[in-house]
Scaffold this motif. Sequence first.
Motif, mmCIF file in Angstrom:
data_model
loop_
_atom_site.group_PDB
_atom_site.id
_atom_site.type_symbol
_atom_site.label_atom_id
_atom_site.label_comp_id
_atom_site.label_asym_id
_atom_site.label_seq_id
_atom_site.Cartn_x
_atom_site.Cartn_y
_atom_site.Cartn_z
ATOM 1 N N ALA A 76 0.836 -1.206 0.000
ATOM 2 C CA ALA A 76 0.000 0.000 0.000
ATOM 3 C C ALA A 76 0.867 1.251 0.000
ATOM 4 C CB ALA A 76 -0.927 -0.014 1.214
ATOM 5 N N ALA A 77 1.970 1.224 0.776
ATOM 6 C CA ALA A 77 2.866 2.384 0.829
ATOM 7 C C ALA A 77 3.542 2.611 -0.513
ATOM 8 C CB ALA A 77 3.914 2.183 1.925
ATOM 9 N N VAL A 78 4.028 1.522 -1.136
ATOM 10 C CA VAL A 78 4.681 1.649 -2.439
ATOM 11 C C VAL A 78 3.690 2.171 -3.479
ATOM 12 C CG1 VAL A 78 5.794 0.387 -4.324
ATOM 13 C CG2 VAL A 78 6.407 -0.110 -1.955
ATOM 14 N N ASP A 79 2.480 1.623 -3.472
ATOM 15 C CA ASP A 79 1.464 2.065 -4.433
ATOM 16 C C ASP A 79 1.165 3.551 -4.256
ATOM 17 O OD1 ASP A 79 1.287 -0.449 -5.494
ATOM 18 O OD2 ASP A 79 -0.574 -0.992 -4.456
ATOM 19 N N ALA A 80 1.041 3.997 -3.003
ATOM 20 C CA ALA A 80 0.717 5.404 -2.739
ATOM 21 C C ALA A 80 1.849 6.327 -3.191
ATOM 22 C CB ALA A 80 0.441 5.597 -1.252
ATOM 23 N N VAL A 81 3.085 5.943 -2.842
ATOM 24 C CA VAL A 81 4.229 6.767 -3.246
ATOM 25 C C VAL A 81 4.338 6.793 -4.762
ATOM 26 C CG1 VAL A 81 6.740 6.999 -3.165
ATOM 27 C CG2 VAL A 81 5.488 6.371 -1.105
ATOM 28 N N TRP A 82 4.142 5.639 -5.393
ATOM 29 C CA TRP A 82 4.250 5.578 -6.852
ATOM 30 C C TRP A 82 3.216 6.477 -7.502
ATOM 31 C CZ3 TRP A 82 7.726 3.808 -10.194
ATOM 32 C CH2 TRP A 82 7.352 3.731 -11.538
ATOM 33 N N ARG A 83 1.969 6.424 -7.006
ATOM 34 C CA ARG A 83 0.906 7.217 -7.622
ATOM 35 C C ARG A 83 1.213 8.715 -7.581
ATOM 36 N NH1 ARG A 83 -4.415 5.960 -8.761
ATOM 37 N NH2 ARG A 83 -3.461 3.972 -9.232
ATOM 38 N N PHE A 84 1.788 9.158 -6.460
ATOM 39 C CA PHE A 84 1.975 10.600 -6.297
ATOM 40 C C PHE A 84 3.388 11.093 -6.636
ATOM 41 C CE2 PHE A 84 -1.753 9.760 -3.689
ATOM 42 C CZ PHE A 84 -2.596 10.765 -4.111
ATOM 43 N N GLU A 85 4.352 10.198 -6.726
ATOM 44 C CA GLU A 85 5.731 10.641 -6.967
ATOM 45 C C GLU A 85 6.324 10.107 -8.261
ATOM 46 O OE1 GLU A 85 7.392 12.810 -5.299
ATOM 47 O OE2 GLU A 85 6.093 13.033 -3.555
ATOM 48 N N SER A 86 5.624 9.193 -8.950
ATOM 49 C CA SER A 86 6.231 8.575 -10.131
ATOM 50 C C SER A 86 6.535 9.593 -11.219
ATOM 51 C CB SER A 86 5.319 7.461 -10.679
ATOM 52 O OG SER A 86 4.060 7.976 -11.069
ATOM 53 N N ALA A 87 5.691 10.597 -11.387
ATOM 54 C CA ALA A 87 5.940 11.591 -12.432
ATOM 55 C C ALA A 87 7.247 12.337 -12.169
ATOM 56 C CB ALA A 87 4.776 12.574 -12.522
ATOM 57 N N ARG A 88 7.458 12.740 -10.919
ATOM 58 C CA ARG A 88 8.706 13.430 -10.559
ATOM 59 C C ARG A 88 9.903 12.504 -10.727
ATOM 60 N NH1 ARG A 88 9.141 17.854 -7.361
ATOM 61 N NH2 ARG A 88 7.073 17.540 -6.495
ATOM 62 N N LEU A 89 9.722 11.255 -10.314
ATOM 63 C CA LEU A 89 10.800 10.266 -10.401
ATOM 64 C C LEU A 89 11.164 9.987 -11.852
ATOM 65 C CD1 LEU A 89 12.596 8.144 -8.976
ATOM 66 C CD2 LEU A 89 10.632 6.604 -8.973
ATOM 67 N N ILE A 90 10.166 9.673 -12.661
ATOM 68 C CA ILE A 90 10.428 9.363 -14.072
ATOM 69 C C ILE A 90 10.924 10.598 -14.809
ATOM 70 C CG2 ILE A 90 9.369 8.614 -16.246
ATOM 71 C CD1 ILE A 90 7.449 6.881 -14.556
ATOM 72 N N ALA A 138 12.347 -3.085 -5.790
ATOM 73 C CA ALA A 138 13.310 -3.188 -4.687
ATOM 74 C C ALA A 138 12.645 -2.816 -3.359
ATOM 75 C CB ALA A 138 14.512 -2.282 -4.946
ATOM 76 N N ALA A 139 11.772 -1.822 -3.391
ATOM 77 C CA ALA A 139 11.064 -1.420 -2.168
ATOM 78 C C ALA A 139 10.180 -2.562 -1.661
ATOM 79 C CB ALA A 139 10.225 -0.177 -2.438
ATOM 80 N N LEU A 140 9.476 -3.210 -2.577
ATOM 81 C CA LEU A 140 8.625 -4.331 -2.181
ATOM 82 C C LEU A 140 9.439 -5.454 -1.554
ATOM 83 C CD1 LEU A 140 6.194 -4.513 -5.254
ATOM 84 C CD2 LEU A 140 5.615 -3.811 -2.923
ATOM 85 N N ALA A 141 10.670 -5.620 -2.016
ATOM 86 C CA ALA A 141 11.524 -6.692 -1.499
ATOM 87 C C ALA A 141 12.171 -6.324 -0.163
ATOM 88 C CB ALA A 141 12.601 -7.030 -2.528
ATOM 89 N N GLN A 142 12.559 -5.039 0.010
ATOM 90 C CA GLN A 142 13.358 -4.656 1.170
ATOM 91 C C GLN A 142 12.562 -4.065 2.328
ATOM 92 O OE1 GLN A 142 16.937 -2.379 0.174
ATOM 93 N NE2 GLN A 142 16.938 -3.250 -1.891
ATOM 94 N N TRP A 143 11.508 -3.319 2.054
ATOM 95 C CA TRP A 143 10.804 -2.623 3.123
ATOM 96 C C TRP A 143 10.159 -3.544 4.154
ATOM 97 C CZ3 TRP A 143 8.006 2.058 0.365
ATOM 98 C CH2 TRP A 143 8.982 2.929 -0.139
ATOM 99 N N GLY A 161 11.656 -1.880 7.122
ATOM 100 C CA GLY A 161 10.674 -0.869 7.483
ATOM 101 C C GLY A 161 10.537 0.181 6.398
ATOM 102 N N ILE A 162 9.400 0.846 6.380
ATOM 103 C CA ILE A 162 9.158 1.905 5.397
ATOM 104 C C ILE A 162 9.986 3.119 5.781
ATOM 105 C CG2 ILE A 162 7.411 3.435 4.385
ATOM 106 C CD1 ILE A 162 5.343 1.213 5.049
ATOM 107 N N PRO A 163 10.831 3.633 4.886
ATOM 108 C CA PRO A 163 11.706 4.763 5.239
ATOM 109 C C PRO A 163 10.913 6.031 5.530
ATOM 110 C CG PRO A 163 11.818 4.293 2.881
ATOM 111 C CD PRO A 163 11.025 3.187 3.490
ATOM 112 N N ALA A 164 11.563 6.958 6.232
ATOM 113 C CA ALA A 164 10.896 8.217 6.583
ATOM 114 C C ALA A 164 10.527 9.019 5.347
ATOM 115 C CB ALA A 164 11.811 9.038 7.498
ATOM 116 N N ASN A 165 11.376 8.935 4.312
ATOM 117 C CA ASN A 165 11.112 9.643 3.058
ATOM 118 C C ASN A 165 11.099 8.621 1.922
ATOM 119 O OD1 ASN A 165 11.048 11.275 0.773
ATOM 120 N ND2 ASN A 165 12.383 12.843 1.672
ATOM 121 N N PRO A 166 9.963 7.952 1.709
ATOM 122 C CA PRO A 166 9.918 6.882 0.703
ATOM 123 C C PRO A 166 10.264 7.354 -0.699
ATOM 124 C CG PRO A 166 7.962 6.838 2.109
ATOM 125 C CD PRO A 166 8.681 8.115 2.392
ATOM 126 N N ALA A 167 9.836 8.573 -1.063
ATOM 127 C CA ALA A 167 10.112 9.077 -2.411
ATOM 128 C C ALA A 167 11.611 9.245 -2.628
ATOM 129 C CB ALA A 167 9.384 10.401 -2.628
#
Length: 420
Positions: free
Chosen positions: A9-23, A46-51, A55-61
Motif C-alpha cells: 500500500a505504501a509503495v502504491d501510494a508513493v508511486w501514484r503521487f511521486e512517479s511523475a517526478r521520479l520518471i 526493490a522497495a517491495l523486497a526490502q521494506w 521498514g518503510i523509510p521516513a522519506n519513501p520518495a
Amino acid sequence: MEAEGDVRAAVDAVWRFESARLIGALVRILGDVGAAEEAAQEAAVAALAQWPATGIPANPAAWLMTIAKRRVMDGFRRAARQDGASAALARDLEGSLAADPADAVDHVEDDVLRLMFICCHPALTTEAQTTLTLKLVAGLSTREIARAFLGSEARIAQRIVRAKRTLTEVDAVIEEPGGAERAERLTAVLGVVYLLFNEGYSATEGAEWMRPPLCDEALRLGRILTALVPDDAEVHGLSALMELQASRLAARAGPEGRPVLLDDQDRARWDAGRIRRGLAALAEAERLAGEAPGPYALQAEIAACHARAATPEETDWPRIAALYEQLARRTGSPVVELNRAVALGRAFGPEAGLALADQLVEHPALSGYHLVPSVRGDLLERVGRREEAAAEFARAARLAGNASEREFLLERSRAASVEG
C-alpha cells in the motif's frame, strides 16, 4: 518488520503521487522514456523486497529516487569501459548520491512539466497521448488504464510500447520546446487532461454513465499543472472548469446509475468544496486573462453560472447564452453552437433554440453525434411537437454508445410518445 500488505500500500501510494517526478528526473538523466520508466519500476520492486524487513523509510520518495539513480549509475559504469561519456555521467550521479538522501528527490518542477510535454508530443495520436499521460504522469498501471477505457490490457500495453518507440524515433526527450512551440504543447497537455475528464464525466461507451475515477485523475493532473504553470490563465481555467463540473458528479446519476438531468438534480448533493475551489481558480484565470478569457475560462464561467444558482429557476440563462456565443466566436466549434441552442431555448424560449439547432442538423462535423437529435428532441417536446420529439430521442438512442444513456433516451422517447 512491516506487513507485506502495508508495504505494498505504501509503495502504491508513493508511486501514484511521486512517479511523475521520479520518471521525469530520470528522463532528464537518461534521455530515454522507456529506460527511465524501467529504472523507476526497478526501484519500486526493490522497495517491495526490502521494506518488509527494513521498514518503510521516513522519506519513501527519496529512497526510490536513490535506488533508481544507483541502478542507472551501475548501468553507466558497465558502459564506461567503452564510453567515456557514460563514465562522466556515472561520476555525476555518484556525487549527487553522496549528499543527504533526502535531497535525492529532484525538486525540479520542470521535470514533471517536461514529462507532460513528452507524453503529449504531436507525433503521437490522441489515444497514445492520453494513455501515456495516465501511465507516466498519473502513475496508473496498464491494468488500471485498460479498466478505465474498457480495453484489453494487452492492447493498452501495445499502445504504450508503440508510443515509446515513436518518441525514440523523433528524439522527443532531447528537444526542449520553447516559445510558440511550448505554448502549443501546453495546449495539447490541457486538451489531453480535459479529454480524460470528459471521458469520466460522460463515458462514451460501456454500461456506466460516468467513470468518476477518471475525473479524479484529471483533477489531480489539473492541480499539478496549476502548480507547474501558475502564470497561465488557461491552466487555471481548465482547473476551474473541471472542479465545477465535478461538483455535480454525485447528483448526475440515480440509484441505478441512470442519468439525471440538470434541472432534476438534488443540488444539496453538489460538492460545495469543489465549487469553492472552482470559483477560486476561475477568479485567478480571469485575473490573469484580463479582457481576453480563453476557451477553458469561458466554459468555467458557464459552469459557475450553474454553480451559483440555488435552484434551476435562478440560473442566468441569458448570461450563459452570451458566454456560449463568445465561446463559439473563439473556437468555431459546432458543438459549442449546439450548447448555445440549449441556452437560447432556456433563455428566450424553445423556438429560439430550435431555430439554431435545426441549422446544425446537416453540419458534417456533427454527423452521427447523438446529442444533436437529443437536443432537438428536448426542444421539440417543449414546443409541443411530441411525435417529432419521440422520433428524435429514438434516433439519439440509436447513435449513443453508452448503454445507460441509450436507455435513458429510449425512456424519453417512450414518454414523449405516450404524452403525445
